[in-house]
Design an enzyme around this catalytic site. Structure first.
Site, PDB file in Angstrom:
ATOM      1  N   TYR A 136      49.669  38.508  19.892  1.00  0.00           N
ATOM      2  CA  TYR A 136      50.322  37.079  18.850  1.00  0.00           C
ATOM      3  C   TYR A 136      49.673  36.975  18.177  1.00  0.00           C
ATOM      4  O   TYR A 136      50.721  37.335  17.381  1.00  0.00           O
ATOM      5  CB  TYR A 136      49.815  36.232  20.545  1.00  0.00           C
ATOM      6  N   THR A 155      51.443  30.868  12.851  1.00  0.00           N
ATOM      7  CA  THR A 155      50.061  29.869  13.270  1.00  0.00           C
ATOM      8  C   THR A 155      49.023  30.336  12.163  1.00  0.00           C
ATOM      9  O   THR A 155      48.703  31.404  11.700  1.00  0.00           O
ATOM     10  CB  THR A 155      50.907  30.802  14.960  1.00  0.00           C
TER      11      THR A 155
HETATM   12  N1  LIG Z   1      52.537  25.715  20.591  1.00  0.00           N
HETATM   13  C1  LIG Z   1      51.129  25.470  19.590  1.00  0.00           C
HETATM   14  O1  LIG Z   1      50.183  24.955  19.343  1.00  0.00           O
HETATM   15  C2  LIG Z   1      51.160  26.180  18.349  1.00  0.00           C
HETATM   16  C3  LIG Z   1      50.524  26.286  17.707  1.00  0.00           C
HETATM   17  C4  LIG Z   1      51.151  27.381  16.154  1.00  0.00           C
HETATM   18  C5  LIG Z   1      52.061  27.858  16.407  1.00  0.00           C
HETATM   19  N2  LIG Z   1      53.129  27.755  17.466  1.00  0.00           N
HETATM   20  C6  LIG Z   1      54.854  28.653  16.622  1.00  0.00           C
HETATM   21  O2  LIG Z   1      55.563  27.541  17.467  1.00  0.00           O
HETATM   22  C7  LIG Z   1      56.923  28.211  17.784  1.00  0.00           C
HETATM   23  C8  LIG Z   1      57.095  27.799  19.260  1.00  0.00           C
HETATM   24  O3  LIG Z   1      55.861  27.152  19.905  1.00  0.00           O
HETATM   25  P1  LIG Z   1      56.113  26.469  21.679  1.00  0.00           P
HETATM   26  O4  LIG Z   1      54.273  25.969  21.924  1.00  0.00           O
HETATM   27  O5  LIG Z   1      56.910  25.495  21.210  1.00  0.00           O
HETATM   28  O6  LIG Z   1      56.594  27.639  22.530  1.00  0.00           O
HETATM   29  P2  LIG Z   1      58.042  27.531  23.626  1.00  0.00           P
HETATM   30  O7  LIG Z   1      57.556  28.973  24.245  1.00  0.00           O
HETATM   31  O8  LIG Z   1      57.320  26.442  24.617  1.00  0.00           O
HETATM   32  O9  LIG Z   1      59.308  27.634  22.802  1.00  0.00           O
HETATM   33  C9  LIG Z   1      60.057  28.720  22.080  1.00  0.00           C
HETATM   34  C10 LIG Z   1      60.900  29.071  22.718  1.00  0.00           C
HETATM   35  O10 LIG Z   1      61.110  30.342  22.230  1.00  0.00           O
HETATM   36  C11 LIG Z   1      62.166  30.568  22.658  1.00  0.00           C
HETATM   37  N3  LIG Z   1      62.267  31.888  22.745  1.00  0.00           N
HETATM   38  C12 LIG Z   1      61.186  33.287  23.171  1.00  0.00           C
HETATM   39  N4  LIG Z   1      62.067  34.166  22.944  1.00  0.00           N
HETATM   40  C13 LIG Z   1      63.247  34.350  22.493  1.00  0.00           C
HETATM   41  C14 LIG Z   1      63.845  34.774  22.088  1.00  0.00           C
HETATM   42  N5  LIG Z   1      63.630  36.439  22.093  1.00  0.00           N
HETATM   43  N6  LIG Z   1      65.108  34.408  21.787  1.00  0.00           N
HETATM   44  C15 LIG Z   1      65.341  32.876  21.607  1.00  0.00           C
HETATM   45  N7  LIG Z   1      64.198  32.022  22.015  1.00  0.00           N
HETATM   46  C16 LIG Z   1      63.401  33.130  22.611  1.00  0.00           C
HETATM   47  C17 LIG Z   1      61.304  30.315  24.785  1.00  0.00           C
HETATM   48  O11 LIG Z   1      62.444  30.778  25.579  1.00  0.00           O
HETATM   49  C18 LIG Z   1      60.651  29.073  24.059  1.00  0.00           C
HETATM   50  O12 LIG Z   1      62.243  27.873  24.698  1.00  0.00           O
HETATM   51  C19 LIG Z   1      55.953  29.822  18.229  1.00  0.00           C
HETATM   52  O13 LIG Z   1      56.820  30.403  16.915  1.00  0.00           O
HETATM   53  C20 LIG Z   1      54.631  29.439  18.360  1.00  0.00           C
HETATM   54  O14 LIG Z   1      54.079  30.717  17.649  1.00  0.00           O
HETATM   55  C21 LIG Z   1      52.771  26.654  18.001  1.00  0.00           C
END
Ligand SMILES: NC(=O)c1ccc[n+]([C@@H]2O[C@H](COP(=O)([O-])OP(=O)(O)OC[C@H]3O[C@@H](n4cnc5c(N)ncnc54)[C@H](O)[C@@H]3O)[C@@H](O)[C@H]2O)c1
Length: 320
Positions: A153, A131
């Site tokens: 985070y 991120t």
């Molecule tokens: N959404 C954004 O704008 C954004 C920006 C930068 C980076 N990211 C990164 O993208 C990735 C996904 O983000 P997102 O927004 O889709 O979030 P999200 O919460 O929708 O997806 C993450 C998924 O991981 C699962 N999860 C969490 N902990 C877990 C564990 N211990 N074991 C198994 N599953 C687990 C959750 O149930 C969830 O379904 C993350 O790594 C986040 O850091 C997201």
């Protein structure tokens, strides 16, 4: 450059979540064999995650409920993957989340996944989804800038990056890191700006905004463009070992501009209430994507208005 899609067995962690589900869908539709794992964490309404998982199952993706913090359970998964893409994380800046939530999911979960990855003898590459939060409060740098996270985070996602890079240095795994910038679009998490705004607008509820954040600017990036960038990285895996690459949009918008666009698309004004400031919120992010353009032929092209229109259509058809 035209690259041929090769058949691969891909493990996608966090596959029931927002970006993970879109990526798993894209890879499966491209002819790869995808297995998704997710612990269906209650960080937000798991009905949404179940719906994402159902869409994937209908496409033939196998979804397995696994918590990455549970080493034994993880080891029950077959060890025959060519590729692993790691999205699972405890995201966001929720006041309800503890440091333990961030640390155990983002650091210990990643450590366990690395141990699992190294058992896969045919593993070609591991992509760690990171991120822009690792950079800190103001971001417009290339990937060579030293990170300076301002939230639990951001700092735990950075620790995850360091674990991956250590394995690359040791030569025990081939991997790369993609740093994503403010992703939005259909299936966006309900705690994030646009899903909250759209929900408030359609349900005539007050939208609460953290003091100061109306002036924050972001490289809001459409999820379809992010998924294309990740896919380009998968196709070029043999060129990006040990690389960190930013994936974001070309333009930035202030939160107030985003609110005005949603109001225009909904055809109504949204009632806004300012609440006290939230610590750790980034002040300005501007994605520096020169490396992605050069290395991945990354080309984010969806305008904020086009992407928000799709997100509103998705929200209107939600079954929750
Ligand atoms: N959404 C954004 O704008 C954004 C920006 C930068 C980076 N990211 C990164 O993208 C990735 C996904 O983000 P997102 O927004 O889709 O979030 P999200 O919460 O929708 O997806 C993450 C998924 O991981 C699962 N999860 C969490 N902990 C877990 C564990 N211990 N074991 C198994 N599953 C687990 C959750 O149930 C969830 O379904 C993350 O790594 C986040 O850091 C997201």
């Amino acid at each position: 450059m035209q690259l041929t899609v090769i058949w691969m067995k891909v493990l996608v962690t966090g596959a029931a979540g927002f970006i993970g589900s879109h990526t798993a869908e894209k890879l499966q539709k491209a002819g790869m064999e995808v297995m998704g794992i997710d612990n269906f964490s209650p960080y937000y309404d798991i009905t949404l995650k179940r719906q994402n998982a159902d869409i994937l199952k209908d496409l033939g993706v196998e979804i397995v409920e696994v918590d990455l913090r549970d080493k034994e359970r993880l080891l029950q998964i077959p060890i025959n993957f060519d590729f692993i893409i790691h999205f699972a994380a405890h995201p966001g800046l929720s006041a309800k989340s503890t440091f333990d939530d961030y640390y155990t999911n983002n650091v210990l979960g990643t450590r366990n996944l690395i141990n699992f990855a190294e058992l896969n003898k045919d593993l070609k590459h591991f992509i760690y989804i990171s991120t822009s939060s690792v950079y800190g409060l103001k971001v417009d740098f290339p990937e060579t800038t030293p990170p300076n996270p301002a939230s639990d985070y951001g700092s735990t996602k950075l620790e995850g990056e360091e674990l991956i890079m250590k394995e690359v240095e040791l030569g025990s795994m081939k991997a790369s890191i993609l740093r994503l910038f403010s992703v939005y679009g259909p299936r966006e998490r309900p705690d994030k700006l646009y899903t909250r705004l759209i929900s408030c607008g359609l349900n005539n509820e007050v939208f609460r905004i953290f003091e100061g954040s109306e002036k924050h600017s972001r490289s809001f990036t459409y999820v379809g463009d992010i998924v294309k960038g990740i896919y380009q990285a998968v196709l070029r895996y043999d060129k990006i070992n040990g690389e960190i690459i930013n994936l974001g949009a070309r333009e930035e918008y202030k939160t107030l501009d985003g609110i005005a666009l949603v109001e225009e698309l909904l055809g109504k004004q949204i009632k806004i209430e300012v609440i006290s400031k939230r610590n750790g919120d980034q002040l300005a992010t501007s994605a520096n994507i020169g490396k992605a353009i050069e290395w991945l032929e990354y080309n984010p092209s969806t305008t904020l208005k086009e992407g928000l229109k799709k997100q509103i259509d998705w929200y209107k058809n939600l079954r929750v």
